[in-house]
Every structure is written in C-alpha cells, then in structure tokens.
Design an enzyme around this catalytic site. Structure first.
Site, PDB file in Angstrom:
ATOM      1  N   TYR A 113      10.862   5.203  15.969  1.00 33.30           N
ATOM      2  CA  TYR A 113       9.505   4.874  15.783  1.00 33.30           C
ATOM      3  C   TYR A 113       8.784   4.456  17.282  1.00 33.30           C
ATOM      4  CZ  TYR A 113       4.646   3.255  14.291  1.00 33.30           C
ATOM      5  OH  TYR A 113       3.414   2.669  13.963  1.00 33.30           O
ATOM      6  N   GLY A 162       8.391   2.072   2.720  1.00 38.41           N
ATOM      7  CA  GLY A 162       7.831   2.729   3.962  1.00 38.41           C
ATOM      8  C   GLY A 162       6.275   2.264   2.925  1.00 38.41           C
ATOM      9  N   GLU A 174      -0.255  10.383   7.805  1.00 41.65           N
ATOM     10  CA  GLU A 174       0.500   9.713   8.438  1.00 41.65           C
ATOM     11  C   GLU A 174       0.735   9.648  10.498  1.00 41.65           C
ATOM     12  OE1 GLU A 174       2.300   6.876   6.725  1.00 41.65           O
ATOM     13  OE2 GLU A 174       2.270   8.460   4.357  1.00 41.65           O
ATOM     14  N   HIS A 175       1.515   8.089  10.852  1.00 48.52           N
ATOM     15  CA  HIS A 175       0.999   8.443  11.544  1.00 48.52           C
ATOM     16  C   HIS A 175       0.627   9.200  12.668  1.00 48.52           C
ATOM     17  CE1 HIS A 175       5.313   7.559  12.159  1.00 48.52           C
ATOM     18  NE2 HIS A 175       6.147   8.147  11.113  1.00 48.52           N
ATOM     19  N   ARG A 177       0.660  -0.955  -0.406  1.00 55.37           N
ATOM     20  CA  ARG A 177       0.075  -0.212  -0.215  1.00 55.37           C
ATOM     21  C   ARG A 177       0.612   1.440   0.032  1.00 55.37           C
ATOM     22  NH1 ARG A 177       2.521   2.656   3.136  1.00 55.37           N
ATOM     23  NH2 ARG A 177       2.976   2.130   5.716  1.00 55.37           N
ATOM     24  N   GLY A 196      11.498  -2.764   3.044  1.00 55.67           N
ATOM     25  CA  GLY A 196      12.009  -1.245   3.661  1.00 55.67           C
ATOM     26  C   GLY A 196      11.712   0.402   3.058  1.00 55.67           C
ATOM     27  N   ASP A 219      -1.557  -0.650   7.759  1.00 55.16           N
ATOM     28  CA  ASP A 219      -1.674  -1.010   6.542  1.00 55.16           C
ATOM     29  C   ASP A 219      -2.032  -3.174   6.500  1.00 55.16           C
ATOM     30  OD1 ASP A 219       0.734   1.154   7.151  1.00 55.16           O
ATOM     31  OD2 ASP A 219       1.921  -0.423   7.542  1.00 55.16           O
ATOM     32  N   SER A 252       4.824  -1.031   2.335  1.00 50.62           N
ATOM     33  CA  SER A 252       4.100  -1.831   3.813  1.00 50.62           C
ATOM     34  C   SER A 252       4.111  -3.899   3.192  1.00 50.62           C
ATOM     35  CB  SER A 252       2.630  -1.783   3.913  1.00 50.62           C
ATOM     36  OG  SER A 252       1.947  -0.724   4.515  1.00 50.62           O
ATOM     37  N   SER A 253       5.232  -3.747   2.984  1.00 51.32           N
ATOM     38  CA  SER A 253       5.787  -5.504   2.676  1.00 51.32           C
ATOM     39  C   SER A 253       5.716  -6.835   3.794  1.00 51.32           C
ATOM     40  CB  SER A 253       7.480  -5.411   2.176  1.00 51.32           C
ATOM     41  OG  SER A 253       8.099  -5.255   2.961  1.00 51.32           O
TER      42      SER A 253
END
Length: 395
Positions: A232, A134, A41-42, A35, A132, A182, A136-137
C-alpha cells in the site's frame, strides 16, 4: 447469505454486555457503520473521486464512568475479540496495547490535545464489520469513538472535521497512510444514498440508490495476503512520484491524453499506477451519471473495467479475488449481475457486486461453492442497502 443482527439488536446486546462487564448500566451508546466503495479505488490519496456508501454493518460503543475511576484512564472491552484493555489518554499508547485499541486511543488523544478530554471511561465495543475485509472496520471504530466523545462532552463536531481527525489518528497512531474516504464515509453517508466525494475539495454529491430492484452484494473472500501492508505505501509513493515528474500537485490533475503524451517521463510501474488513477477518476464520474439515471448496465460495465485496472495496472488484486469476480461476471445480466469488482485496499478482502435484487440469493448459491472448489477457501456473503452514517443512539 449471512444475516447480521440489526442495529437495534446490536445496541441491546452491547448495553447488556456493558452491564455484565462493568456492573452498571451504560450512559452513552453510539454507532458508526462500515463502508463499501462502489467505485473509485486508490484515488482518494490522489485528490480524486470516490463513491462509497455506508453498509448495514456497524461498530457500536456503549460507555459510562467506571467505578473507582482513574484520571485519564479508559477501560475498553471488545466483545468481538473478548479482549479487555486499559490505557491512559495522555500521549503515546503504552507498549503491549492490543492493536485494535490503538484506534480509539489515537482518536481520544487527539481530542485531548484539542482540549476535549472525556476520560475516565469504561466502554464496550461490538462490531459486525468484517475485520480485514476492506470494509473499513478501523475507520468505523475511529468514527464511533469520536462520536462517543461528542456524546460524553456534549459538543457536536462538524462531520468533515470529525472525519479528518479520525484519519489523522489512523495516519499518526496506527501508522497507516490512508486517504480520507473511509472516515468520511462512516461519518457522513446517508441512508438510501451513495456519496460521491471529491477528495480534494471534500465536496459531496449524493447519489440515490433507492431502486428496489437493485442490491449491493458483498462477498468476503476470507483471504488477506500479508504483502498488502507493505505494498500500500509503495503504491502511494509511486503515485506521488509520478505526479511530481508530471509537474502536477496530484494525479487528479492529469488527463489520459496528457499521460499518454508524457509517459516517457515515468518509470514503467509509475505509468501503470498513474493510468489506473486517471482512468478510475473518469470511471467514478461516469458511474455517478449512470447510477443517477438508473442505467445499471452501464454502471456495471464501469465496475468491471475498474476491476481489470486494479488487477492489471494497480496490481492490488489476488487470485482468490479474481476468481470471485470471474464467477460473478460469468453469470452476466441473465444471471442478475450488472458488474463486480474488488473493493478496499486490495490483496484480498471483499468484492462488491451490483446485482438484481431478485437474483441475489441465486448468485450467492452459484458463486460460493464454485469459489470454494477452485480455491479451497470458504467465502461469505451478504447484501446491503445504503445505511445511515455515525450517530448517537443514547446519551
């Protein structure tokens, strides 16, 4: 511009690899997309609003019963990493299990605790979701695993329940305190639509993105700074602390006027984190209205403002990402750029740019060489339309 295999091509390759690795044809095949978050964000772990869409990059899992099956055992092969692992679905992952395998193990073990044990299994995993970046792997892998379990067990899960289970797997087994966005995106997004998600009520609002003149351009900085793993949880803790001091359940419940009036209760970092979250919720709602009306200029302005807030108040950007955003926004409307921002957890990864479709190649041709000249890093880029969420392909 990168061209990934189509989903049909990826499925064909995965099923062929299964036959090569395990010596038989697979029984089940599933797919779940990565995605990109257009804005918001956050905000997810602050009970706020997010606006993701599924992308045309997928995790595909194809599976069958292994020869000489061992009870509770899963043999998993990642074609992407060329890594074969075996694990038992009966509790904590064994020491030495490859990090990528913790995600499917967590999902399958949680399902086992619910009485749905689909092991023994042999499975091949292929992914075109950048690692890596961002995008959403990990969530795509989790949701694909849960979708595989649905196929094997012949029991469909409610999409919201599936997303929450996958989030729990990431929280408890991988130790990542992520919000729900995610997994929700990978499980429930629809083709042709972004999805505004209320992370408190889990209510979704479709936001059509069918204008052929507009495209989403994703540029991977190919940089990931290690400090992101520690920063994070710090950001999340600061938000929770600020909400407690302000006397609310979550920063979702604070208006900007209230924050200004009460900021004396907060430490400096808490003020900045809260200001981002409160402002970002407002920007996400405004973006929904703008996109629904086809006002792409306004939508782009909100993306630019989001990036500035993430850079200055939430402090999760980095010089490489800032350079990508700067290069894109300097092109402006005349160059086909409506707006650009960092996407994902931060400290590297990708930018998302709302662009005029006819200018996408020219934007990439202008930005990538200039980025490499400035940073010494080679970026990569692709365009995407809103894709379909997780589904069973075969079985």
């Amino acid at each position: 511009m990168e061209q990934a295999p189509t989903l049909i091509e990826l499925v064909s390759h995965a099923e062929s690899r299964f036959a090569n690795v395990f010596g038989s044809a697979p029984t089940w095949t599933v797919a779940a997309p990565g995605r990109v978050n257009l804005i918001g964000e956050h905000t997810d772990y602050n009970d706020g609003f997010v606006l993701p869409m599924a992308i045309e990059r997928y995790v595909v899992i194809t599976a069958g019963r292994p020869a000489g099956a061992v009870p509770d055992e899963v043999i998993a092969y990642s074609d992407t990493l060329d890594d074969r692992q075996a694990f038992r679905v009966n509790g904590e992952p064994a020491p030495g299990l490859s990090p990528w395998c913790v995600y499917p193990h967590g999902v399958l073990d949680l399902l086992r605790k619910r009485g749905v044990n689909v092991a023994p299994l042999a499975m091949v995993v292929l992914s075109t979701v950048p690692l890596g970046g961002g995008l959403s792997s990990s969530a795509a892998l989790e949701v694909a695993t849960a979708t595989l379990a649905e196929a094997v067990a012949g029991q469909a899960m409610d999409g919201r329940d599936k997303a929450k289970l996958c989030q729990q797997a990431e929280n408890e087994y991988a130790g990542v305190p992520c919000g729900i966005m995610d997994q929700f995106s990978s499980a429930l997004c629809q083709a042709g639509e972004a999805m505004r998600l209320d992370c408190r009520s889990l209510e979704t609002t479709p936001v059509p993105l069918t204008d052929p003149g507009v495209v989403v351009l994703i540029i991977n900085s190919n940089v990931k700074h290690d400090l992101g793993s520690s920063e994070y949880p710090d950001r999340r803790a600061a938000c929770e602390s600020a909400a407690a001091k302000l006397g609310v359940a979550a920063l979702r419940d604070v208006t900007m006027e209230q924050l200004v009036a009460l900021k004396g209760k907060l430490a400096g970092a808490e003020v900045r984190r809260a200001r981002h979250v409160v402002g970002e919720n407002g920007r996400t709602l405004a973006f929904t209205a703008a996109a629904s009306a086809g006002d792409w200029r306004r939508a782009g302005e909100l993306m630019n403002a989001s990036h500035a807030s993430l850079r200055d108040d939430y402090q999760v950007s980095c010089p490489e990402i800032d350079k990508l955003v700067e290069l894109a926004t300097e092109l402006g409307l005349a160059g086909g750029v409506y707006g650009s921002r960092i996407t994902g957890g931060g400290f590297g990864g990708c930018t998302v740019t709302l662009a005029k479709a006819e200018h996408a190649s020219a934007i990439t041709a202008a930005v990538l060489p200039a980025y490499e000249a400035a940073t010494g890093v080679t970026a990569s880029a692709f365009t995407t339309r809103p894709a379909r969420g997780a589904h069973i392909v075969r079985g």
